[in-house]
Design a protein around this motif. Structure first.
Motif, mmCIF file in Angstrom:
data_model
loop_
_atom_site.group_PDB
_atom_site.id
_atom_site.type_symbol
_atom_site.label_atom_id
_atom_site.label_comp_id
_atom_site.label_asym_id
_atom_site.label_seq_id
_atom_site.Cartn_x
_atom_site.Cartn_y
_atom_site.Cartn_z
ATOM 1 N N VAL A 170 10.350 9.759 -8.479
ATOM 2 C CA VAL A 170 11.354 8.745 -8.143
ATOM 3 C C VAL A 170 11.493 7.759 -9.298
ATOM 4 O O VAL A 170 12.602 7.407 -9.718
ATOM 5 C CB VAL A 170 10.978 8.028 -6.837
ATOM 6 C CG1 VAL A 170 11.933 6.857 -6.583
ATOM 7 C CG2 VAL A 170 11.012 8.996 -5.657
ATOM 8 N N ARG A 179 8.889 16.233 -9.674
ATOM 9 C CA ARG A 179 9.212 16.373 -8.259
ATOM 10 C C ARG A 179 8.629 17.669 -7.698
ATOM 11 O O ARG A 179 8.027 17.678 -6.619
ATOM 12 C CB ARG A 179 10.724 16.350 -8.061
ATOM 13 C CG ARG A 179 11.155 16.519 -6.604
ATOM 14 C CD ARG A 179 12.670 16.586 -6.471
ATOM 15 N NE ARG A 179 13.048 16.755 -5.074
ATOM 16 C CZ ARG A 179 13.041 17.922 -4.423
ATOM 17 N NH1 ARG A 179 12.648 19.025 -5.064
ATOM 18 N NH2 ARG A 179 13.386 17.978 -3.148
ATOM 19 N N ILE A 214 9.714 3.163 2.194
ATOM 20 C CA ILE A 214 10.866 3.905 1.679
ATOM 21 C C ILE A 214 10.434 5.292 1.228
ATOM 22 O O ILE A 214 11.106 6.300 1.503
ATOM 23 C CB ILE A 214 11.532 3.124 0.527
ATOM 24 C CG1 ILE A 214 12.202 1.858 1.079
ATOM 25 C CG2 ILE A 214 12.531 3.986 -0.228
ATOM 26 C CD1 ILE A 214 12.805 0.967 0.026
ATOM 27 N N GLU A 215 9.283 5.372 0.531
ATOM 28 C CA GLU A 215 8.778 6.673 0.100
ATOM 29 C C GLU A 215 8.302 7.497 1.291
ATOM 30 O O GLU A 215 8.456 8.735 1.312
ATOM 31 C CB GLU A 215 7.642 6.476 -0.910
ATOM 32 C CG GLU A 215 8.114 5.869 -2.218
ATOM 33 C CD GLU A 215 7.002 5.648 -3.222
ATOM 34 O OE1 GLU A 215 7.317 5.423 -4.401
ATOM 35 O OE2 GLU A 215 5.816 5.686 -2.834
ATOM 36 N N GLU A 232 9.604 7.445 4.265
ATOM 37 C CA GLU A 232 10.822 7.960 4.891
ATOM 38 C C GLU A 232 11.411 9.100 4.066
ATOM 39 O O GLU A 232 11.869 10.118 4.612
ATOM 40 C CB GLU A 232 11.842 6.841 5.046
ATOM 41 C CG GLU A 232 13.124 7.280 5.749
ATOM 42 C CD GLU A 232 14.118 6.141 5.910
ATOM 43 O OE1 GLU A 232 15.235 6.404 6.396
ATOM 44 O OE2 GLU A 232 13.778 4.997 5.537
ATOM 45 N N LEU A 233 11.389 8.957 2.739
ATOM 46 C CA LEU A 233 11.912 10.011 1.865
ATOM 47 C C LEU A 233 11.145 11.315 2.089
ATOM 48 O O LEU A 233 11.743 12.398 2.205
ATOM 49 C CB LEU A 233 11.809 9.556 0.411
ATOM 50 C CG LEU A 233 12.387 10.451 -0.690
ATOM 51 C CD1 LEU A 233 12.748 9.621 -1.910
ATOM 52 C CD2 LEU A 233 11.422 11.560 -1.106
ATOM 53 N N LEU A 234 9.816 11.233 2.168
ATOM 54 C CA LEU A 234 9.013 12.443 2.334
ATOM 55 C C LEU A 234 9.135 13.026 3.734
ATOM 56 O O LEU A 234 8.932 14.235 3.917
ATOM 57 C CB LEU A 234 7.543 12.141 2.012
ATOM 58 C CG LEU A 234 7.242 11.817 0.553
ATOM 59 C CD1 LEU A 234 5.750 11.586 0.344
ATOM 60 C CD2 LEU A 234 7.731 12.920 -0.378
ATOM 61 N N SER A 235 9.460 12.207 4.705
ATOM 62 C CA SER A 235 9.653 12.757 6.051
ATOM 63 C C SER A 235 10.836 13.716 6.081
ATOM 64 O O SER A 235 10.885 14.623 6.920
ATOM 65 C CB SER A 235 9.864 11.614 7.053
ATOM 66 O OG SER A 235 11.123 10.982 6.846
ATOM 67 N N LYS A 236 11.758 13.534 5.145
ATOM 68 C CA LYS A 236 12.911 14.439 5.041
ATOM 69 C C LYS A 236 12.624 15.598 4.086
ATOM 70 O O LYS A 236 12.995 16.736 4.340
ATOM 71 C CB LYS A 236 14.132 13.655 4.563
ATOM 72 C CG LYS A 236 14.549 12.531 5.505
ATOM 73 C CD LYS A 236 15.670 11.685 4.906
ATOM 74 C CE LYS A 236 16.040 10.526 5.827
ATOM 75 N NZ LYS A 236 17.077 9.646 5.221
ATOM 76 N N GLU A 237 11.941 15.284 2.972
ATOM 77 C CA GLU A 237 11.680 16.306 1.960
ATOM 78 C C GLU A 237 10.579 17.273 2.394
ATOM 79 O O GLU A 237 10.608 18.456 2.061
ATOM 80 C CB GLU A 237 11.265 15.629 0.649
ATOM 81 C CG GLU A 237 12.348 14.810 -0.008
ATOM 82 C CD GLU A 237 13.131 15.606 -1.033
ATOM 83 O OE1 GLU A 237 12.732 16.738 -1.341
ATOM 84 O OE2 GLU A 237 14.144 15.076 -1.524
#
Length: 699
Positions: free
Chosen positions: A450, A472, A491-492, A494-499
């Motif tokens: 990021v 990445r 924020i990170e 939440e990002l990883l919950s999608k990735e």
């Protein structure tokens, strides 16, 4: 002749050692016995130049001791003859002193030499004289009865102290919950280690951990709980000593009384702690000799039987006599190994501070914590810094490679924490293969891809964009493979919950002490930026600050000085220098700037994670002007806990507004402190660790 003498010496030493281990121990625990025998024949260490000793040939007494009429600590020195050693001990105390107020009590146990007449002339010394010989135990108890200090420090007269000897022991009682006894690192006059805390085996045999090793070895330079510490340099609270009725007189005249006291302290729920920073040189055997069959020394054998009878119910839980030393000293505590790029230094960067504080919490929660830098390098300062919080440092030249260490310790490990993707990636397979039962925790520190992606977008650098994509892939692969992944920002998370929706991702953010606002608005002046050039976002931020933000600010208000703190190389200092700019470099303590400046700045234009410079300022109640990037993931509100600006003109306007508005300044100060307490304090981190690592141990 020389060879014969050498063999005779070795034979005596071997005989002495075998007095300490039983025949059954040899039969049942050969490996542990051989380990202790091997220690006897290690190469002798050389004396450290920092431990300069007083000469025994000097017959002069110190004219005065730096003692106090209102002592916090009473130093009790029992003596029976050996005036030359007593004088050297007192001269070392006079030379080094202590920060804490103390008194020195010498208990003359009916000495037959000139001890009483010579010591009577030492100003500040409290000299007691037993009417008859009471022995070591009786003299110590008599000294304690006369003591005025809240703490007692029993010190042999055949010792010499070094800088910090007393204050470091006192630190244990301030820093360690339930500390009952603290003991020093004892060094032989020839520079070898004498004791780094003691071990008692189930058959009541004792062993001085580290005996004859190098005192510089990092294995012996961290605080830890021990079975006992030597009475040659032992500190205990006066009230606890009196509650336990002092040294048990059943061991009169001496031997096993210090071990017995340690077991008594542990029996009432208090801890016995080895404090390596307190270094005391000990001429072992001077007071009582070394022959187990003559003089006072013979009571070592007699009193062992008394000790074994008194503490039989506890000894059954002690390690067996054949146990390996390294296993015996650590007991059954869960064990975590942490591997990071560098050994952390709290004065270097916020990542170091976070790692140190996480290790503090892990140890507080009952873990045995071992640390290794990926390059296996650590300075004396860094070893001491981790040792102060009870963390063992694995480093050159003492520790083996990671592979060798894992082969030896794999059965003791419940968890391995690998910090940063470029450390975790090359070590993951080794750890999984060598310690398959250990949970692997990946600490991202921040998501590197990021940060690199944002830098590439900010600079338009296509090479950096490719690097960000490569990072990445590596990070996401690790996140999916590890048992737990730690991130610092919601924020990170939440990002990883999608990735990576199937990954176990936990939020463990920065950890800060809440120092509080220690100075009012009016006396403060100047603005401050904290950040070293080892981190690319800081380089960009300080360039923008000195070239785009500060010049118009200085033109409007030349009395406002800018302070730059952090590792800044000399060429950059030349470039950054200008009117009103003060470059301080790295400092050991940020407090003076946090307490005396009016505003902290965080003009970061790219980056990831949570910004330690923002947390740090807010922990002191120092208001911050920051960019959106610098304040993300921290639950901050513009105008309530931070001022946010993303262009140079807006940044200057925000600084000028805050610099003159006391009501706004106090609102932001209070809001920042509340933010730290709620999201970044030790209490918040402790709870986060409990939630993050539910299956790695007793958290």
């Amino acid at each position: 002749m020389a060879l014969s003498n050498s063999l005779t010496w070795r034979a005596r030493r071997l005989y002495y050692l075998m007095q300490r281990v039983t025949g059954s121990m040899v039969r049942r625990g050969l490996r542990g016995t051989v380990t202790r025998i091997a220690q006897e024949f290690r190469h002798h260490a050389k004396s450290s130049p920092t431990w300069a000793m007083e000469s025994l040939d000097d017959a002069t007494a110190p004219p005065a001791l730096p003692t106090s009429d209102a002592p916090q600590v009473s130093v009790i020195i029992p003596v029976h003859g050996k005036l030359d050693y007593t004088l050297a001990c007192l001269r070392s105390i006079a030379h080094h002193g202590a920060k804490a107020p103390f008194e020195v009590i010498v208990v003359d146990d009916a000495s037959q030499d000139a001890t009483h007449s010579v010591l009577s002339g030492v100003a500040g010394l409290r000299l007691l004289r037993n009417p008859r010989n009471l022995g070591f135990i009786g003299s110590c108890n008599a000294g304690a009865a006369a003591a005025r200090g809240s703490y007692l420090l029993f010190l042999n007269n055949d010792t010499q102290v070094t800088p910090g000897w007393l204050d470091y022991l006192l630190d244990c009682f301030k820093d360690e919950p339930d500390c009952g006894i603290a003991g020093s690192r004892l060094i032989y006059p020839d520079g070898r280690l004498q004791e780094a805390g003691g071990i008692i085996f189930s058959n009541a045999d004792g062993w001085n951990y580290g005996r004859f090793e190098s005192p510089d070895d990092a294995r012996f330079r961290y605080r830890r709980d021990v079975d006992y510490v030597s009475g040659a340099a032992l500190m205990i609270e006066s009230s606890l000593f009196n509650r336990l009725q002092g040294f048990d007189t059943r061991y009169t005249p001496a031997y096993y009384e210090d071990t017995d006291l340690a077991f008594s302290v542990r029996s009432v729920g208090r801890r016995v702690i080895y404090q390596p920073e307190s270094v005391v040189i000990h001429f072992e055997g001077i007071s009582s000799g070394t022959d187990l069959h003559a003089g006072v020394k013979q009571y070592q054998v007699v009193n062992k039987a008394k000790f074994a009878e008194k503490w039989a119910h506890v000894l059954v839980r002690q390690p067996s006599a054949g146990s390996l030393i390294e296993q015996a000293i650590h007991g059954e505590r869960p064990h975590i190994l942490i591997v990071d790029a560098l050994t952390p230094d709290a004065s270097r960067d916020s990542g170091s501070l976070r790692m140190i504080n996480i290790m503090r919490l892990l140890r507080e929660l009952g873990w045995r914590v071992t640390f290794m830098a990926d390059n296996r390098m650590a300075s004396d300062k860094e070893i001491a810094q981790l040792g102060r919080i009870g963390v063992e440092t694995l480093c050159k030249p003492w520790s083996p490679s990671l592979a060798s260490w894992l082969a030896r310790e794999k059965h003791t490990l419940q968890a391995v924490l690998l910090s940063r993707h470029y450390v975790a990636a090359p070590n993951f397979d080794l750890v999984r293969r060598a310690a398959p039962s250990a949970k692997i925790i990946f600490d991202t520190v921040d998501l590197h891809f990021v940060r690199e992606l944002r830098e590439a977008q900010h600079t338009g650098n296509h090479t950096m964009m490719r690097q960000a994509q490569s990072s990445r892939r590596r990070e996401m692969s690790l996140i999916r493979a590890c048992d737990v992944t730690l991130v610092v920002s919601p924020i990170e998370q939440e990002l990883l919950s999608k990735e990576a929706p199937d990954a176990n991702v936990a939020l463990v953010s920065n950890v800060h002490e809440v120092f509080g606002r220690r100075a009012d608005f009016a006396p403060r002046k100047g603005i401050v930026f904290v950040g070293g050039f080892g981190h690319p976002p800081n380089v960009d931020a300080v360039d923008w600050l000195t070239q785009g933000i500060f010049p118009p600010l200085y033109a409007a208000r030349p009395e406002i000085a800018l302070h730059l703190i952090g590792d800044i190389p000399e060429p950059a200092r030349t470039r950054l220098s200008g009117p009103g700019i003060h470059i301080h470099g790295r400092v050991d303590d940020l407090a003076p700037w946090m307490d005396e400046c009016r505003i902290a700045l965080a003009p970061l234009r790219y980056g990831a994670g949570v910004k330690g410079k923002v947390n740090m300022a807010m922990s002191y109640g120092l208001p911050v002007v920051a960019t959106t990037i610098a304040s993300e993931g921290m639950q901050l509100r513009d105008g309530e806990s931070v001022l946010i600006a993303d262009d140079a003109a807006g940044f200057v306007a925000a600084i000028l507004r805050l610099y003159d508005d006391e009501a706004l300044w106090i609102r932001l100060s209070d809001g920042g402190l509340d933010n730290i307490r709620r999201y970044f304090s030790f209490d918040a981190a402790r709870e986060a660790l409990r939630k993050a690592l539910p299956e790695t141990g007793p958290l």
